[in-house]
Design a protein around this motif. Structure first.
Motif, PDB file in Angstrom:
ATOM      1  N   GLY A  65       0.812  -1.209   0.000  1.00 34.08           N
ATOM      2  CA  GLY A  65       0.000   0.000   0.000  1.00 34.08           C
ATOM      3  C   GLY A  65       0.844   1.257   0.000  1.00 34.08           C
ATOM      4  O   GLY A  65       0.565   2.225  -0.726  1.00 34.08           O
ATOM      5  N   LEU A  66       1.912   1.277   0.819  1.00 30.10           N
ATOM      6  CA  LEU A  66       2.811   2.429   0.835  1.00 30.10           C
ATOM      7  C   LEU A  66       3.501   2.599  -0.516  1.00 30.10           C
ATOM      8  O   LEU A  66       3.667   3.728  -1.009  1.00 30.10           O
ATOM      9  CB  LEU A  66       3.866   2.250   1.930  1.00 30.10           C
ATOM     10  N   CYS A  67       3.904   1.496  -1.099  1.00 29.88           N
ATOM     11  CA  CYS A  67       4.569   1.523  -2.399  1.00 29.88           C
ATOM     12  C   CYS A  67       3.705   2.253  -3.428  1.00 29.88           C
ATOM     13  O   CYS A  67       4.153   3.212  -4.068  1.00 29.88           O
ATOM     14  CB  CYS A  67       4.860   0.088  -2.832  1.00 29.88           C
ATOM     15  N   LEU A  68       2.470   1.833  -3.583  1.00 25.97           N
ATOM     16  CA  LEU A  68       1.596   2.447  -4.581  1.00 25.97           C
ATOM     17  C   LEU A  68       1.148   3.842  -4.170  1.00 25.97           C
ATOM     18  O   LEU A  68       1.080   4.750  -5.005  1.00 25.97           O
ATOM     19  CB  LEU A  68       0.371   1.550  -4.810  1.00 25.97           C
ATOM     20  N   GLY A  69       0.858   4.016  -2.874  1.00 27.83           N
ATOM     21  CA  GLY A  69       0.363   5.311  -2.421  1.00 27.83           C
ATOM     22  C   GLY A  69       1.399   6.414  -2.551  1.00 27.83           C
ATOM     23  O   GLY A  69       1.127   7.493  -3.114  1.00 27.83           O
ATOM     24  N   VAL A  70       2.603   6.172  -2.058  1.00 29.79           N
ATOM     25  CA  VAL A  70       3.641   7.203  -2.092  1.00 29.79           C
ATOM     26  C   VAL A  70       4.098   7.461  -3.528  1.00 29.79           C
ATOM     27  O   VAL A  70       4.293   8.611  -3.934  1.00 29.79           O
ATOM     28  CB  VAL A  70       4.832   6.794  -1.198  1.00 29.79           C
ATOM     29  N   GLY A  71       4.292   6.386  -4.308  1.00 24.91           N
ATOM     30  CA  GLY A  71       4.702   6.568  -5.695  1.00 24.91           C
ATOM     31  C   GLY A  71       3.672   7.347  -6.490  1.00 24.91           C
ATOM     32  O   GLY A  71       4.018   8.256  -7.267  1.00 24.91           O
ATOM     33  N   SER A  72       2.389   7.041  -6.301  1.00 26.68           N
ATOM     34  CA  SER A  72       1.326   7.752  -7.012  1.00 26.68           C
ATOM     35  C   SER A  72       1.261   9.212  -6.591  1.00 26.68           C
ATOM     36  O   SER A  72       1.031  10.102  -7.420  1.00 26.68           O
ATOM     37  CB  SER A  72      -0.020   7.071  -6.751  1.00 26.68           C
ATOM     38  N   LEU A  73       1.480   9.470  -5.297  1.00 28.81           N
ATOM     39  CA  LEU A  73       1.515  10.857  -4.818  1.00 28.81           C
ATOM     40  C   LEU A  73       2.634  11.627  -5.518  1.00 28.81           C
ATOM     41  O   LEU A  73       2.460  12.793  -5.895  1.00 28.81           O
ATOM     42  CB  LEU A  73       1.713  10.872  -3.305  1.00 28.81           C
ATOM     43  N   GLY A  74       3.788  10.980  -5.706  1.00 29.66           N
ATOM     44  CA  GLY A  74       4.883  11.626  -6.410  1.00 29.66           C
ATOM     45  C   GLY A  74       4.509  12.010  -7.830  1.00 29.66           C
ATOM     46  O   GLY A  74       4.853  13.107  -8.306  1.00 29.66           O
ATOM     47  N   VAL A  75       3.804  11.121  -8.523  1.00 31.50           N
ATOM     48  CA  VAL A  75       3.363  11.423  -9.891  1.00 31.50           C
ATOM     49  C   VAL A  75       2.410  12.612  -9.895  1.00 31.50           C
ATOM     50  O   VAL A  75       2.495  13.503 -10.750  1.00 31.50           O
ATOM     51  CB  VAL A  75       2.695  10.189 -10.524  1.00 31.50           C
ATOM     52  N   LEU A  76       1.494  12.656  -8.923  1.00 33.71           N
ATOM     53  CA  LEU A  76       0.532  13.755  -8.848  1.00 33.71           C
ATOM     54  C   LEU A  76       1.221  15.078  -8.498  1.00 33.71           C
ATOM     55  O   LEU A  76       0.808  16.144  -8.979  1.00 33.71           O
ATOM     56  CB  LEU A  76      -0.546  13.427  -7.813  1.00 33.71           C
ATOM     57  N   VAL A  77       2.266  15.015  -7.663  1.00 35.52           N
ATOM     58  CA  VAL A  77       3.029  16.231  -7.348  1.00 35.52           C
ATOM     59  C   VAL A  77       3.655  16.797  -8.619  1.00 35.52           C
ATOM     60  O   VAL A  77       3.621  18.010  -8.864  1.00 35.52           O
ATOM     61  CB  VAL A  77       4.112  15.924  -6.290  1.00 35.52           C
ATOM     62  N   ILE A  78       4.220  15.921  -9.446  1.00 32.39           N
ATOM     63  CA  ILE A  78       4.817  16.390 -10.705  1.00 32.39           C
ATOM     64  C   ILE A  78       3.741  16.946 -11.631  1.00 32.39           C
ATOM     65  O   ILE A  78       3.958  17.962 -12.311  1.00 32.39           O
ATOM     66  CB  ILE A  78       5.589  15.245 -11.386  1.00 32.39           C
ATOM     67  N   ALA A  79       2.579  16.304 -11.663  1.00 28.56           N
ATOM     68  CA  ALA A  79       1.495  16.785 -12.523  1.00 28.56           C
ATOM     69  C   ALA A  79       1.092  18.211 -12.172  1.00 28.56           C
ATOM     70  O   ALA A  79       0.699  18.987 -13.055  1.00 28.56           O
ATOM     71  CB  ALA A  79       0.287  15.856 -12.405  1.00 28.56           C
ATOM     72  N   ALA A  80       1.187  18.568 -10.899  1.00 32.52           N
ATOM     73  CA  ALA A  80       0.783  19.902 -10.462  1.00 32.52           C
ATOM     74  C   ALA A  80       1.968  20.821 -10.198  1.00 32.52           C
ATOM     75  O   ALA A  80       1.777  21.951  -9.728  1.00 32.52           O
ATOM     76  CB  ALA A  80      -0.054  19.790  -9.186  1.00 32.52           C
ATOM     77  N   ALA A  81       3.185  20.378 -10.508  1.00 30.64           N
ATOM     78  CA  ALA A  81       4.396  21.109 -10.119  1.00 30.64           C
ATOM     79  C   ALA A  81       4.433  22.511 -10.713  1.00 30.64           C
ATOM     80  O   ALA A  81       4.386  22.667 -11.938  1.00 30.64           O
ATOM     81  CB  ALA A  81       5.638  20.326 -10.553  1.00 30.64           C
ATOM     82  N   PRO A  82       4.560  23.551  -9.848  1.00 31.58           N
ATOM     83  CA  PRO A  82       4.675  24.920 -10.363  1.00 31.58           C
ATOM     84  C   PRO A  82       6.107  25.292 -10.749  1.00 31.58           C
ATOM     85  O   PRO A  82       6.321  26.301 -11.419  1.00 31.58           O
ATOM     86  CB  PRO A  82       4.205  25.762  -9.174  1.00 31.58           C
ATOM     87  N   SER A  83       7.098  24.486 -10.304  1.00 29.29           N
ATOM     88  CA  SER A  83       8.495  24.802 -10.585  1.00 29.29           C
ATOM     89  C   SER A  83       9.293  23.503 -10.655  1.00 29.29           C
ATOM     90  O   SER A  83       8.818  22.431 -10.263  1.00 29.29           O
ATOM     91  CB  SER A  83       9.075  25.704  -9.487  1.00 29.29           C
ATOM     92  N   PHE A  84      10.528  23.638 -11.129  1.00 26.40           N
ATOM     93  CA  PHE A  84      11.369  22.455 -11.275  1.00 26.40           C
ATOM     94  C   PHE A  84      11.698  21.833  -9.924  1.00 26.40           C
ATOM     95  O   PHE A  84      11.864  20.609  -9.821  1.00 26.40           O
ATOM     96  CB  PHE A  84      12.658  22.823 -12.014  1.00 26.40           C
ATOM     97  N   GLU A  85      11.805  22.641  -8.885  1.00 28.78           N
ATOM     98  CA  GLU A  85      12.079  22.098  -7.556  1.00 28.78           C
ATOM     99  C   GLU A  85      10.996  21.112  -7.139  1.00 28.78           C
ATOM    100  O   GLU A  85      11.288  20.088  -6.494  1.00 28.78           O
ATOM    101  CB  GLU A  85      12.186  23.230  -6.531  1.00 28.78           C
ATOM    102  N   TRP A  86       9.764  21.368  -7.499  1.00 24.13           N
ATOM    103  CA  TRP A  86       8.671  20.443  -7.190  1.00 24.13           C
ATOM    104  C   TRP A  86       8.765  19.179  -8.043  1.00 24.13           C
ATOM    105  O   TRP A  86       8.365  18.098  -7.604  1.00 24.13           O
ATOM    106  CB  TRP A  86       7.321  21.129  -7.403  1.00 24.13           C
ATOM    107  N   VAL A  87       9.293  19.306  -9.235  1.00 24.51           N
ATOM    108  CA  VAL A  87       9.520  18.111 -10.065  1.00 24.51           C
ATOM    109  C   VAL A  87      10.522  17.185  -9.378  1.00 24.51           C
ATOM    110  O   VAL A  87      10.321  15.968  -9.313  1.00 24.51           O
ATOM    111  CB  VAL A  87      10.029  18.511 -11.472  1.00 24.51           C
ATOM    112  N   VAL A  88      11.603  17.767  -8.857  1.00 23.79           N
ATOM    113  CA  VAL A  88      12.606  16.966  -8.155  1.00 23.79           C
ATOM    114  C   VAL A  88      11.986  16.313  -6.918  1.00 23.79           C
ATOM    115  O   VAL A  88      12.226  15.128  -6.637  1.00 23.79           O
ATOM    116  CB  VAL A  88      13.812  17.831  -7.758  1.00 23.79           C
TER     117      VAL A  88
END
Length: 422
Positions: free
Chosen positions: A86-109
């Motif tokens: 559950g952590l594997c899918l939840g945290v990884g998916s959250l990372g993808v969503l953070v990039i989808a909404a990233a306002p700057s390159f720092e958020w991409v990292v």
């Protein structure tokens, strides 16, 4: 393939459910690893960064992924495999969503770091679940279905992201949001389905592993290191995985350059050969699972990488006709997949039931180091010594992997026990 059809027909509902959930997780986790390559140019323009900076972001993901392999292995072996998945899918998916909404390159990292933190858990949680949900006689086939799903995961992002971007008003951000949302939904489904329909003996670690949890963190770390060092077979498989991964990523990273610059093929034909290697490799994973359940893993491992070496040396010779070189490229990039179920079944056989997650974490660390080493190593060699020398070196690494696995299986009994300690 009649034995494969018979095995599928006799699979229990619980086994089929576990294989399905874990394979679905494998698809998503492998998709997360290759989200950037199809749109590197677009990302560079949108965030006003260089390809080198995007490479740094990918490197952050790989670093975090490697560092957290063993902690996830500990979690799966001593606490709760359902939680690890559950952590594997939840945290990884959250990372993808953070990039989808990233306002700057720092958020991409930051998003890439979260992806690495999530993806790190997929092998350590997947393999213990598969191992306990399947009988030994069909376990390699289960591993092969898992590997087939992973290959599909690598193949999906270029097609899916391109299709979404082609729709009016949609961008890569919408594609990432879709992928991340599906990952979160699958994570919830896995947790609910495992708890409701899968027995505790499969989804929970073995009791003997639980006895270690009362110790301090420092003593647990020392005990974990000592147990890894006391398992030369697993360490040997980790080294083999490192060398074999270096070979395969060397081929897939630079074979298009070889076919275009060395053999004069068009870029479209060369890329088609690379894509075909992933598709053919997915089929070889299934074949390898069937063969491994019928024969011993050692010969499958040795034969697979002898074939890889043969096709890589043929490419390095620069004397085969261009279209034949394309065929060699497809086979060089795919036939190593025959070995994946054999490697996994041998690792399972060398494991006690309380350390499966940790042992597969060790092997995955080897795979990831090989992934990280291949691109800069062979890229530098191409620049300094040319394509022929570089692919000759890749072939030499393939031969080294054969030597390593030959030495390993020569000291392992047919049932997977270490002959030097039995």
């Amino acid at each position: 393939m009649s034995s494969l059809r018979s095995a599928v027909a006799n699979v229990s509902r619980e086994t089929a459910l576990v294989i399905g959930l874990v394979s679905g997780s494998h698809v998503l986790n492998h998709m997360y690893l290759v989200l950037f390559p199809p749109i590197l140019g677009i990302l560079a323009a949108d965030f006003d960064v260089t390809l080198a900076q995007l490479g740094f972001a990918i490197g952050v993901q790989a670093f975090v992924n490697t560092v957290f392999q063993l902690p996830y292995g500990y979690l799966a072996d001593t606490r709760d495999r359902t939680l690890a998945l559950g952590l594997c899918l939840g945290v990884g998916s959250l990372g993808v969503l953070v990039i989808a909404a990233a306002p700057s390159f720092e958020w991409v990292v930051a998003g890439q770091a979260l992806i690495g933190l999530g993806v790190a858990g997929h092998h350590p949680s997947h393999f213990p679940l598969l191992a306990d949900a399947t009988p030994e006689s069909t376990r390699a086939r289960a591993f092969s279905v898992h590997g087939f799903a992973g290959n599909l995961g690598f193949a999906i992002p270029p097609v899916l992201i391109t299709a979404v971007i082609a729709l009016p008003g949609l961008t890569w951000r919408d594609a990432f949001a879709l992928i991340g949302g599906v990952g979160l939904a699958l994570g919830v489904l896995c947790i609910v389905a495992l708890r409701l329909f899968v027995s505790a003996s499969v989804r929970r670690p073995h009791r003997e592993a639980d006895d270690r949890t009362a110790a301090s963190i420092g003593s647990r770390v020392r005990a974990g290191v000592d147990s890894i060092l006391a398992a030369p077979g697993i360490l040997g498989l980790g080294v083999f995985a490192l060398v074999a991964s270096t070979v395969m990523w060397g081929v897939t990273t630079y074979v298009v350059v070889l076919l275009t610059d060395g053999y004069g093929l068009g870029n479209g034909t060369a890329n088609l050969a690379l894509s075909a290697s992933f598709v053919v490799g997915a089929g070889f994973v299934l074949v390898g699972g069937d063969l491994t359940d019928r024969f011993r893993p050692g010969p499958i491992l040795i034969g697979s990488y002898l074939l890889v070496a043969t096709f890589v040396f043929a490419l390095a010779s620069m004397v085969v006709p261009p279209l034949a070189a394309a065929v060699c490229a497809v086979l060089a990039g795919s036939v190593g997949s025959l070995a994946m179920p054999a490697r996994d079944k041998l690792a399972d056989a060398l494991s006690a039931r309380g350390d499966v997650g940790r042992n597969f974490a060790v092997i995955t660390v080897g795979i990831m180091i090989g992934n990280a080493v291949a691109a800069p190593l062979f890229g530098t060699l191409i620049e300094t010594n040319g394509l022929r020398t570089t692919f000759g070196t890749v072939g030499a690494f393939a031969v080294l992997s054969v030597v390593l696995v030959g030495a390993l299986v020569s000291r392992v009994d047919p049932d997977g026990t270490d002959a030097t300690t039995a």
